[in-house]
Design an enzyme around this catalytic site. Structure first.
Site, PDB file in Angstrom:
ATOM      1  N   HIS A   1      64.167 -10.911 -84.043  1.00  0.00           N
ATOM      2  CA  HIS A   1      65.195 -11.853 -84.483  1.00  0.00           C
ATOM      3  C   HIS A   1      65.071 -12.145 -85.979  1.00  0.00           C
ATOM      4  CE1 HIS A   1      65.834 -13.569 -80.140  1.00  0.00           C
ATOM      5  NE2 HIS A   1      65.951 -12.260 -80.220  1.00  0.00           N
TER       6      HIS A   1
ATOM      7  N   SER B   1      69.507  -8.097 -80.182  1.00  0.00           N
ATOM      8  CA  SER B   1      69.367  -9.410 -80.805  1.00  0.00           C
ATOM      9  C   SER B   1      69.068  -9.325 -82.295  1.00  0.00           C
ATOM     10  CB  SER B   1      68.264 -10.208 -80.098  1.00  0.00           C
ATOM     11  OG  SER B   1      68.552 -10.353 -78.731  1.00  0.00           O
TER      12      SER B   1
END
Length: 299
Positions: free
Chosen positions: A246, A200
């Site tokens: 992230h 991610s």
């Protein structure tokens, strides 16, 4: 009155140097030799012979088609790096299904107790975890297989377009450093025992790069903005998601993309090589400082 009856002197008729039997009055503007219509090659001024044209072409460097970013224009070339990264993640996931130890041995972990009772993690010298974690995915729990499915879909949807614009090595540097940025931010601000897996961070880096390069090229950026907003809302609202990974990936990806997209043409190659190296050096320095802090705490 007398007249001269001697014959007039013969005059030679100019002929093509390549075809002696053909009369011509045209000369090559470079070598000054006579050339017939079959040997004439149109030049900026007058005509040239085939040999002079060939010699001139040998001294000309033909420009390599490049994208706006400066990468070699690959046209419809297969996005080798994007597909290779997808394949690596899928193979790693299959390895996870075969043995639970794959996750324990290669996930992102600052410092924690391993199943065998020993301590492991980046602070214990296992720096490779900062990289290997971006190829692993959660195999069960809240997200299960959807974790790898979404990340691979995102890589498939965004990766080839970025790879075509950036070129292979720039794209690979962007992906790896974005994933590393996510790991480093987790290492810096997360609990030492905080663990995480997933691509991610790298995917968010691609999102950030897509936005920056889209603005640079004047393309539509609305869809990527919507995708980013949705994913950031999920990141901060759903428990169990590493927001550090992230956000760290997003910041690094956007910063590198800005260096790629806005580098002056005169110094483009230097900056394109230097920017990833500087980013790698910065992230490395942060890891060293954090490791020293954790080691001092243990001592």
């Amino acid at each position: 009155m007398s007249t001269d009856s001697s014959p007039a002197p013969e005059t030679s008729v100019p002929a093509c140097y390549r075809h002696p039997g053909r009369e011509t009055h045209v000369r090559c503007t470079r070598c000054d030799r006579f050339i017939c219509p079959d040997c004439m090659r149109e030049a900026a001024v007058g005509f040239q012979c085939p040999e002079c044209v060939a010699e001139g072409n040998r001294g000309v460097r033909h420009a390599v088609p490049r994208t706006v970013i400066g990468a070699r224009a690959s046209g419809s070339a297969v996005p080798v790096v994007s597909y290779t990264l997808i394949g690596a993640c899928v193979l790693a996931y299959l390895a996870e299904l075969a043995s639970w130890r794959v996750v324990w041995e290669f996930m992102m972990l600052g410092r924690g107790l391993m199943p065998d009772g020993t301590f492991g993690g980046v602070a214990e010298g296992e720096w490779y975890r900062l990289f290997t974690t971006m190829f692993l995915h959660q195999r069960g729990g809240t997200f299960g297989i959807t974790h790898i499915l979404f990340n691979m879909w995102a890589l498939y949807a965004v990766g080839p377009a970025l790879e075509q614009v950036l070129g292979r090595w720039r794209f690979l540097a962007l992906y790896v450093l974005s994933g590393l940025g996510g790991s480093v931010l987790l290492y810096l601000v997360g609990a030492p025992s905080a663990a995480a897996v997933g691509a991610s961070g790298a995917i968010f880096g691609l999102f950030g790069a897509f936005f920056v390069i889209g603005r640079r090229l004047g393309g539509p950026i609305g869809p990527i903005v919507v995708l980013l907003v949705i994913n950031l809302v999920i990141t901060f609202s759903v428990p169990g998601i590493s927001w550090e990974g992230h956000v760290g990936g997003l910041v690094v990806g956007a910063a590198l993309a800005a260096a790629y997209a806005y580098a002056p043409a005169a110094h483009r190659r230097l900056l394109h090589i230097g920017a990833p190296l500087v980013m790698l050096g910065l992230l490395t320095a942060l890891v060293v400082l954090r490791t020293a802090e954790l080691s001092a705490g243990v001592a």
